[in-house]
Design a protein around this motif. Sequence first.
Motif, PDB file in Angstrom:
ATOM      1  N   PHE A   1       1.456  -2.418  13.689  1.00  0.00           N
ATOM      2  CA  PHE A   1       0.399  -1.479  12.613  1.00  0.00           C
ATOM      3  C   PHE A   1       1.291  -0.825  11.688  1.00  0.00           C
ATOM      4  O   PHE A   1       2.404  -0.597  12.035  1.00  0.00           O
ATOM      5  CB  PHE A   1      -0.283  -0.477  13.636  1.00  0.00           C
ATOM      6  CG  PHE A   1      -1.594  -0.963  14.336  1.00  0.00           C
ATOM      7  CD1 PHE A   1      -1.655  -2.135  14.636  1.00  0.00           C
ATOM      8  CD2 PHE A   1      -2.454  -0.008  14.970  1.00  0.00           C
ATOM      9  CE1 PHE A   1      -2.835  -2.673  15.371  1.00  0.00           C
ATOM     10  CE2 PHE A   1      -3.534  -0.522  15.495  1.00  0.00           C
ATOM     11  CZ  PHE A   1      -3.655  -1.862  15.710  1.00  0.00           C
ATOM     12  N   TYR A   2       0.729  -1.235  10.522  1.00  0.00           N
ATOM     13  CA  TYR A   2       1.755  -0.564   9.421  1.00  0.00           C
ATOM     14  C   TYR A   2       0.950   0.690   9.001  1.00  0.00           C
ATOM     15  O   TYR A   2      -0.194   0.347   8.428  1.00  0.00           O
ATOM     16  CB  TYR A   2       1.675  -1.742   8.255  1.00  0.00           C
ATOM     17  CG  TYR A   2       2.403  -3.095   8.565  1.00  0.00           C
ATOM     18  CD1 TYR A   2       3.577  -3.209   8.625  1.00  0.00           C
ATOM     19  CD2 TYR A   2       1.533  -4.135   9.071  1.00  0.00           C
ATOM     20  CE1 TYR A   2       4.377  -4.441   8.777  1.00  0.00           C
ATOM     21  CE2 TYR A   2       2.229  -5.310   9.372  1.00  0.00           C
ATOM     22  CZ  TYR A   2       3.474  -5.481   9.187  1.00  0.00           C
ATOM     23  OH  TYR A   2       4.202  -6.630   9.492  1.00  0.00           O
ATOM     24  N   VAL A   3       1.496   1.889   9.176  1.00  0.00           N
ATOM     25  CA  VAL A   3       1.026   3.010   8.783  1.00  0.00           C
ATOM     26  C   VAL A   3       1.636   3.562   7.694  1.00  0.00           C
ATOM     27  O   VAL A   3       2.910   3.658   7.505  1.00  0.00           O
ATOM     28  CB  VAL A   3       1.387   4.073   9.880  1.00  0.00           C
ATOM     29  CG1 VAL A   3       0.611   5.174   9.380  1.00  0.00           C
ATOM     30  CG2 VAL A   3       0.565   3.514  11.022  1.00  0.00           C
ATOM     31  N   ARG A   4       0.765   3.776   6.481  1.00  0.00           N
ATOM     32  CA  ARG A   4       1.325   4.225   5.046  1.00  0.00           C
ATOM     33  C   ARG A   4       0.472   5.488   4.746  1.00  0.00           C
ATOM     34  O   ARG A   4      -0.695   5.264   4.700  1.00  0.00           O
ATOM     35  CB  ARG A   4       1.527   3.331   4.098  1.00  0.00           C
ATOM     36  CG  ARG A   4       2.387   2.137   4.606  1.00  0.00           C
ATOM     37  CD  ARG A   4       3.829   2.411   4.659  1.00  0.00           C
ATOM     38  NE  ARG A   4       4.527   1.228   4.894  1.00  0.00           N
ATOM     39  CZ  ARG A   4       5.041   0.680   5.959  1.00  0.00           C
ATOM     40  NH1 ARG A   4       4.370   1.233   7.259  1.00  0.00           N
ATOM     41  NH2 ARG A   4       5.807  -0.548   6.243  1.00  0.00           N
TER      42      ARG A   4
ATOM     43  N   GLY B   1      -0.117   8.020   6.504  1.00  0.00           N
ATOM     44  CA  GLY B   1      -1.032   8.595   7.643  1.00  0.00           C
ATOM     45  C   GLY B   1      -2.144   7.517   7.811  1.00  0.00           C
ATOM     46  O   GLY B   1      -2.922   8.003   8.670  1.00  0.00           O
ATOM     47  N   ARG B   2      -2.466   6.494   7.188  1.00  0.00           N
ATOM     48  CA  ARG B   2      -3.266   5.572   7.201  1.00  0.00           C
ATOM     49  C   ARG B   2      -2.994   4.001   7.713  1.00  0.00           C
ATOM     50  O   ARG B   2      -1.793   3.643   7.352  1.00  0.00           O
ATOM     51  CB  ARG B   2      -4.292   5.380   6.045  1.00  0.00           C
ATOM     52  CG  ARG B   2      -4.888   6.790   5.553  1.00  0.00           C
ATOM     53  CD  ARG B   2      -5.730   6.526   4.188  1.00  0.00           C
ATOM     54  NE  ARG B   2      -6.060   7.592   3.718  1.00  0.00           N
ATOM     55  CZ  ARG B   2      -7.299   8.053   4.056  1.00  0.00           C
ATOM     56  NH1 ARG B   2      -8.027   7.335   4.873  1.00  0.00           N
ATOM     57  NH2 ARG B   2      -8.055   9.083   3.693  1.00  0.00           N
ATOM     58  N   ILE B   3      -3.608   3.340   8.686  1.00  0.00           N
ATOM     59  CA  ILE B   3      -3.382   2.261   8.942  1.00  0.00           C
ATOM     60  C   ILE B   3      -3.708   1.145   7.705  1.00  0.00           C
ATOM     61  O   ILE B   3      -4.860   0.999   7.638  1.00  0.00           O
ATOM     62  CB  ILE B   3      -4.251   1.745  10.345  1.00  0.00           C
ATOM     63  CG1 ILE B   3      -3.850   2.772  11.457  1.00  0.00           C
ATOM     64  CG2 ILE B   3      -3.729   0.208  10.669  1.00  0.00           C
ATOM     65  CD1 ILE B   3      -4.630   2.248  12.822  1.00  0.00           C
ATOM     66  N   ARG B   4      -2.699   0.749   7.031  1.00  0.00           N
ATOM     67  CA  ARG B   4      -2.771  -0.064   6.040  1.00  0.00           C
ATOM     68  C   ARG B   4      -2.963  -1.622   6.240  1.00  0.00           C
ATOM     69  O   ARG B   4      -3.371  -2.499   5.559  1.00  0.00           O
ATOM     70  CB  ARG B   4      -1.677   0.061   5.084  1.00  0.00           C
ATOM     71  CG  ARG B   4      -1.593   1.368   4.502  1.00  0.00           C
ATOM     72  CD  ARG B   4      -2.716   1.892   3.548  1.00  0.00           C
ATOM     73  NE  ARG B   4      -2.383   3.287   3.421  1.00  0.00           N
ATOM     74  CZ  ARG B   4      -3.406   3.884   2.434  1.00  0.00           C
ATOM     75  NH1 ARG B   4      -4.422   3.053   1.768  1.00  0.00           N
ATOM     76  NH2 ARG B   4      -3.312   5.146   1.915  1.00  0.00           N
ATOM     77  N   GLY B   5      -2.245  -2.056   7.590  1.00  0.00           N
ATOM     78  CA  GLY B   5      -2.378  -3.577   7.832  1.00  0.00           C
ATOM     79  C   GLY B   5      -2.113  -3.682   9.385  1.00  0.00           C
ATOM     80  O   GLY B   5      -1.461  -2.704  10.150  1.00  0.00           O
ATOM     81  N   GLN B   6      -2.304  -4.806   9.974  1.00  0.00           N
ATOM     82  CA  GLN B   6      -1.825  -5.455  11.193  1.00  0.00           C
ATOM     83  C   GLN B   6      -1.404  -6.626  11.046  1.00  0.00           C
ATOM     84  O   GLN B   6      -1.911  -7.480  10.357  1.00  0.00           O
ATOM     85  CB  GLN B   6      -3.366  -5.209  12.146  1.00  0.00           C
ATOM     86  CG  GLN B   6      -3.000  -5.618  13.371  1.00  0.00           C
ATOM     87  CD  GLN B   6      -4.481  -5.453  14.162  1.00  0.00           C
ATOM     88  OE1 GLN B   6      -5.312  -5.034  13.562  1.00  0.00           O
ATOM     89  NE2 GLN B   6      -4.454  -6.165  15.333  1.00  0.00           N
TER      90      GLN B   6
END
Length: 704
Positions: free
Chosen positions: A274-277, A279-284
């Motif tokens: 999970f890519y968190v940028r 504070g939000r999940i931007r991708g998977q």
Amino acid sequence: MADPATYRPAPGSIPESPGVYRFRDEHGRVIYVGKAKSLRSRLNSYFADFSSLHPRTQTMVRTAAKVDWTVVGTEVEALQLEYSWIKEFDPRFNVRYRDDKSYPYLAVTLNEEFPRVMVMRGAKKKGVRYFGPYSHAWAIRETVDQLLRVFPVRTCSAGVFKRQHQLDRPCLLGYIGKCSAPCVGRVTPDEHRMLAEDFGDFMAGHTTRFTRRLERDMREAAASQEYERAARLRDDIRALERALERQAVVLADSTDCDMIAFAEDELEAAVQVFYVRGGRIRGQRGWVVDKVEDVTTADLVEHFLIQVYSESDSVPREVLVPAQPPEEDAMTELLSEQRGGPVRLRVPQRGDKKTLLETVARNAHEALKQHKTRRASDLTTRSRALQEIQEALELDDAPLRVECYDVSNLQGTNVVASMVVFEDGLARKSEYRRFTIKAVEGQDDVRSIHEVITRRFRRYLAESEKTGELDSLGDPEDEGPHQPIDPETGRPRKFAYPPNLVIVDGGPPQVAAAQRALDELGVDDIAVCGIAKRLEELWLPGEADPVILPRNSEGMFLVQRIRDEAHRFAITFHRQRRSKAMTVSELDNVPGLGPARRAALLKHFGSLKRLKEATPEQVAEVPGIGPRSAEGIVAALNGRTGATEPGTGDTSGTSGTGGPSGRSGGPGGAGAGGGAGSDGERGNGERGDGKHGDAKHRGKRHDE
């Protein structure tokens, strides 16, 4: 296969420095690349005691015909060189991650005069700003559609852009306000590039300044009585809010991290990121790897970090992993060099990050499950797996029906066994059976396997005798005249179908016990093998050496899947019985008390202790409990005999036996007998809840 002694380096020739080594086969191809703090110590471990090596490592060492090495200065250099060689030579015995699917990215082509927003897959290009990856392309397009109201960046291809420029007419998006139409000169190249950069900044998480600017412009337009412009700005703000709603806030706004989790078995592993940028999940993104070598979770983490981040320009400040890699300091230094700033590599222990990492792990387990399902559902793959098993075990025919048995217990208590059935490589859950071990006391898997095989095939022989001949392999779904039907019940007979192959979970002792059970019954046309879980070896009766299926073979995958299903089914049944045993109370020994009245008593008094202290008059206040039943309950709980038995009115005190319904069927005192047949004889495990697999036979016997 080469003898490792023929190419073992001379004593003292291997340096003690850190370095990277390569094993090569007889044709000079690199088959394995590894690194070590001390080359001498690591390489000597391959040749010192060959028998102590893992079977997969033994195969690698015997396949090789030469080993060479390169000395480096630091552990970081060893990591870098190891990755370079793995990428260059693609060794067959190294862990290799592969995408379980092609993940789309959102790209902004800043390397063009008029940057374009587009969805891209495949290799990344220089000068293009990427966001993601995302699990679904449609989710990106919906977000882009919302953002184009505020950032009308070009999205057309080069051909469309050139044609509209020649026609001096914008495309449809230009007419509806979702493109600034640079093709016809509505904006300058610099103005369009600024729109593209703002689009990228918003996608990167810098959202607050854009919403605040739009809100300020909206208020100014309203104050100037430019209501149409204010309404459009209001709609733009809502579009940005809808785009943000698609990206769940999971951590603090300043958090930039990658969260990595694994799900693995003996043959394969799945990894999810999970890519968190902001504070939000931007991708998977997800990968699947074949475990060609013997690796731990920490080793998988190390291989993953090297392969994924070594050429990435988007290393975050923090990487959360399920286990620290063996060379933690060197890996942290390598990632920091790649990022151009400090990188923190850690395992979360508590809080929101640990909770989110558990979510990532659940996604990894689901990805591994889906990968196995896709692999098992392919007809060609299943056929190849059955053929490989037939050839490895030297069977006359492909094992179209396989039965697998597993024993489960906890320190010798609640011993149970499972039987799962696979036909044509697919689970046949309606044929699953479960057994309660009756003749074996304590933990003895060998005798338990012997008992289960004996009971199962004794039933098979008994069912076959009813038709006057042994049944051949058939289809239980067949409603034709050849389907074995029990004339007494009119239902298909339970144990009438013989397998081609019996698999037991265990090594030579368990296999010998299963074969002995078949021999004692005179069954000589069913093959038997066992699978040892630790090394994934197949054992045949009477053989001193195991059969080793290739690690990546479809046959090995199918055998492991069958074994894992038998283990799961046995564990489930064992937990049910253990849970039931832990909830037994003294009320269960009171004759005549069913589950409803036991529950009513405990609900009324709150605990068994308070019930024991109650008088018969207080017990009789419970709905459904009469005066005589109350006296019998109090007498039974306090150990007095000769009292009235609940529900019978007989006070003779004579020992009695339980009737078929679980109540006392004849004269019996409350403290002496009565209820010996309680709960329909389920205490011996012969009856169950009928929830095994897909079976609908509630209340019927699970075995003989």
